[in-house]
Design a protein around this motif. Structure first.
Motif, PDB file in Angstrom:
ATOM      1  N   VAL A  90       0.778  -1.051   0.034  1.00 15.10           N
ATOM      2  CA  VAL A  90      -0.101  -0.008  -0.175  1.00 15.10           C
ATOM      3  C   VAL A  90       1.083   1.331   0.060  1.00 15.10           C
ATOM      4  O   VAL A  90       1.691   1.374   0.957  1.00 15.10           O
ATOM      5  CB  VAL A  90      -0.904   0.209   1.225  1.00 15.10           C
ATOM      6  N   THR A  91       0.807   2.169  -0.873  1.00 17.18           N
ATOM      7  CA  THR A  91       1.647   3.273  -1.119  1.00 17.18           C
ATOM      8  C   THR A  91       1.154   4.530  -1.100  1.00 17.18           C
ATOM      9  O   THR A  91      -0.276   4.392  -1.490  1.00 17.18           O
ATOM     10  CB  THR A  91       2.605   3.098  -2.550  1.00 17.18           C
ATOM     11  N   ILE A  92       1.804   5.647  -0.800  1.00 19.51           N
ATOM     12  CA  ILE A  92       1.051   7.023  -1.373  1.00 19.51           C
ATOM     13  C   ILE A  92       2.107   7.501  -1.741  1.00 19.51           C
ATOM     14  O   ILE A  92       3.292   7.798  -1.236  1.00 19.51           O
ATOM     15  CB  ILE A  92       0.559   7.471   0.318  1.00 19.51           C
ATOM     16  N   LEU A 143       0.393   8.121   9.168  1.00 21.79           N
ATOM     17  CA  LEU A 143      -0.329   8.557   8.210  1.00 21.79           C
ATOM     18  C   LEU A 143      -1.692   8.951   8.465  1.00 21.79           C
ATOM     19  O   LEU A 143      -2.313   8.298   8.982  1.00 21.79           O
ATOM     20  CB  LEU A 143      -0.414   7.410   7.103  1.00 21.79           C
ATOM     21  N   LYS A 144      -2.267  10.395   8.175  1.00 22.18           N
ATOM     22  CA  LYS A 144      -3.562  10.762   8.023  1.00 22.18           C
ATOM     23  C   LYS A 144      -3.901  10.999   6.829  1.00 22.18           C
ATOM     24  O   LYS A 144      -3.434  11.715   6.164  1.00 22.18           O
ATOM     25  CB  LYS A 144      -3.466  12.141   9.009  1.00 22.18           C
ATOM     26  N   LYS A 204      -9.700  16.563   1.510  1.00 25.27           N
ATOM     27  CA  LYS A 204     -10.971  17.420   1.669  1.00 25.27           C
ATOM     28  C   LYS A 204     -11.928  16.381   2.977  1.00 25.27           C
ATOM     29  O   LYS A 204     -11.800  15.262   2.772  1.00 25.27           O
ATOM     30  CB  LYS A 204     -11.653  17.514   0.518  1.00 25.27           C
ATOM     31  N   GLY A 205     -12.536  17.278   3.734  1.00 24.15           N
ATOM     32  CA  GLY A 205     -13.422  16.345   4.614  1.00 24.15           C
ATOM     33  C   GLY A 205     -12.873  15.866   5.702  1.00 24.15           C
ATOM     34  O   GLY A 205     -11.667  16.166   5.926  1.00 24.15           O
ATOM     35  N   GLU A 206     -13.623  15.078   6.574  1.00 25.02           N
ATOM     36  CA  GLU A 206     -12.958  14.774   8.040  1.00 25.02           C
ATOM     37  C   GLU A 206     -11.998  13.707   7.618  1.00 25.02           C
ATOM     38  O   GLU A 206     -11.918  12.884   6.651  1.00 25.02           O
ATOM     39  CB  GLU A 206     -14.165  14.103   8.555  1.00 25.02           C
ATOM     40  N   LEU A 207     -11.055  13.416   8.659  1.00 25.50           N
ATOM     41  CA  LEU A 207     -10.100  12.343   8.447  1.00 25.50           C
ATOM     42  C   LEU A 207     -10.846  10.889   8.688  1.00 25.50           C
ATOM     43  O   LEU A 207     -11.597  10.638   9.121  1.00 25.50           O
ATOM     44  CB  LEU A 207      -9.128  12.660   9.467  1.00 25.50           C
ATOM     45  N   ALA A 208     -10.126   9.899   7.904  1.00 26.26           N
ATOM     46  CA  ALA A 208     -10.549   8.466   8.026  1.00 26.26           C
ATOM     47  C   ALA A 208     -10.081   8.022   9.396  1.00 26.26           C
ATOM     48  O   ALA A 208      -8.947   8.248   9.827  1.00 26.26           O
ATOM     49  CB  ALA A 208      -9.829   7.822   6.958  1.00 26.26           C
ATOM     50  N   GLU A 209     -11.091   7.147   9.856  1.00 24.78           N
ATOM     51  CA  GLU A 209     -10.711   6.610  11.265  1.00 24.78           C
ATOM     52  C   GLU A 209     -10.536   5.225  10.973  1.00 24.78           C
ATOM     53  O   GLU A 209     -11.135   4.353  10.033  1.00 24.78           O
ATOM     54  CB  GLU A 209     -11.814   6.816  12.043  1.00 24.78           C
ATOM     55  N   PRO A 210      -9.920   4.353  11.742  1.00 24.91           N
ATOM     56  CA  PRO A 210      -9.654   2.897  11.503  1.00 24.91           C
ATOM     57  C   PRO A 210     -10.770   2.084  11.543  1.00 24.91           C
ATOM     58  O   PRO A 210     -11.746   2.238  12.251  1.00 24.91           O
ATOM     59  CB  PRO A 210      -8.739   2.575  12.808  1.00 24.91           C
TER      60      PRO A 210
END
Length: 313
Positions: A54-56, A86-87, A114-120
Motif C-alpha cells: 500500500v503506497t502513497i 499517516l493521516k 477534503k472532509g474529515e479524516l478517516a478513522e480505523p
C-alpha cells in the motif's frame, strides 16, 4: 538454584519457536511489534494477494492484511493496514494499479485533503487504473490487424522488387548489384564534392547570410519608416481638409461672400426671385411676340402688352 537440563531444553525450544514465528511473520511482511491502523475497500474482482504493498505518492506505507469475498454483494473486500502516523481524508480513493510488466498489483492512497479524516475501520472508495498489459490485451486485435497489414505490404514490396529484376540469372543479378553500387559511389562522390565546395566557400556563404540578414532588417526598418511617414502625411492632409471645410462653413454662417449672403440675406433672395420671375415673363413675351424683337432695331415701336391668363397657361 540449579537449573536442570530439562528446563534449559524447554527454554531453548520455546525461544526457537518464538524466533521462527517472528521470522515467518517478518517474511510475510508482518511486524509483530508495530502498531498499525486497518481500513477496508471493495473491488469487483480480486487482483491482489496478502502482503501486497500500500503506497502513497510512490512510498510504501502499509500492506494488504486480508482479502474476503462477500457472497451477498459479490464484491471482494480488501482489508489493508497503514502506519498510524499517516493521516488521510475519508473522501480519498484507493487505487488498484500494476507495479510492473510481470503483472504485480498494489494499492495506492490518493488523498483528496477534503472532509474529515478517516478513522480505523472506515470504508474507503476504490478505483482501478488500467495498466500497460491490460491496455495491450484490449488492443491486441487492432495491433494484430496492423501487423498483418504491415507484413502484407512488405510482401508486396518484395514482389515488386523481384519484378524489377527481369534477369533472374546469377550474372544478371550481379550486373544489377554492380550498377547499383556504381550509382551509390557516384552519389557519394557528388556529396563529397558538394561538401568541398561548401567548405571552400564557408566564409563567403557566412558573409552572404549575414548580409542577407542585415539587408532584411534594414528593409523591415525602412518599410516601417515609410509607413510612419505616409501615415503622418495622410493625417496632415486630412487635418488641412477639415480646416478648409470648417473655414468654408464659418464663412457661410457669417454672411461672407456671395454664397453666405445668398443663404442668409432674405432681401437678396427676394430680388433674385423677382428677377427670375421677370426673366420668365420676358421669355414668354418673346415666345408670344417674336416679331416685336425682330424689329427691335427698327423705328417702329410695338408697345408691350402683358400676356393673358390663357397665354400664360
Amino acid at each position: 538454584m540449579k537449573v536442570t537440563r530439562e528446563v534449559k531444553t524447554a527454554v531453548l525450544v520455546l525461544s526457537g519457536i518464538a524466533l521462527f514465528v517472528y521470522l515467518f511473520s517478518y517474511l510475510k511482511g508482518d511486524d509483530l511489534f508495530s502498531n498499525t491502523n486497518t481500513y477496508y475497500t471493495e473491488f469487483d474482482y480480486n487482483a491482489l494477494s496478502p502482503s501486497s504493498s500500500v503506497t502513497i505518492r510512490g512510498n510504501k506505507v502499509g500492506k494488504v492484511e486480508e482479502i474476503k469475498y462477500d457472497f451477498e454483494t459479490g464484491k471482494t473486500k480488501v482489508y489493508f493496514s497503514v502506519n498510524p502516523n499517516l493521516k488521510f481524508s475519508k473522501s480519498s480513493v484507493i487505487r488498484l494499479y500494476e507495479t510492473g510488466l510481470m503483472g504485480g498489483n498494489a494499492l495506492a492512497i490518493v488523498n483528496s485533503n477534503k472532509g474529515e479524516l478517516a478513522e480505523p475501520g472506515d470504508f474507503i472508495a476504490s478505483e482501478v487504473q488500467p495498466g500497460l498489459i491490460t491496455s495491450l490485451k484490449s488492443n491486441f486485435s487492432g495491433i494484430s490487424s496492423d501487423l498483418d497489414s504491415t507484413i502484407r505490404s512488405a510482401d508486396t514490396l518484395m514482389t515488386n522488387i523481384n519484378k524489377l529484376v527481369v534477369d533472374e540469372s546469377e550474372a544478371g543479378l550481379k550486373s544489377t548489384i554492380e550498377e547499383l553500387n556504381l550509382t551509390l559511389k557516384s552519389f557519394k562522390s557528388l556529396s563529397y564534392s558538394v561538401q568541398d565546395v561548401i567548405k571552400a566557400n564557408d566564409n563567403k556563404i557566412d558573409s552572404i547570410l549575414n548580409n542577407f540578414n542585415t539587408t532584411s532588417q534594414n528593409l523591415t526598418k525602412l518599410s516601417e519608416d515609410i509607413k510612419d511617414i505616409e501615415l503622418a502625411k495622410t493625417v496632415a492632409k486630412f487635418d488641412e481638409s477639415l480646416t478648409s471645410i470648417n473655414d468654408l462653413l464659418a464663412s457661410l454662417n457669417n454672411n461672407d461672400g456671395t454664397i453666405g449672403k445668398l443663404l442668409n440675406d432674405d432681401a437678396l433672395y427676394n430680388n433674385l426671385e423677382a428677377a427670375s420671375k421677370e426673366m420668365e415673363e420676358l421669355l414668354l413675351d418673346i415666345k408670344l411676340h417674336p416679331a416685336r424683337y425682330r424689329r427691335i432695331l427698327s423705328k417702329k415701336e410695338i408697345p408691350y402688352q402683358p400676356p393673358t391668363e390663357d397665354q400664360k397657361n
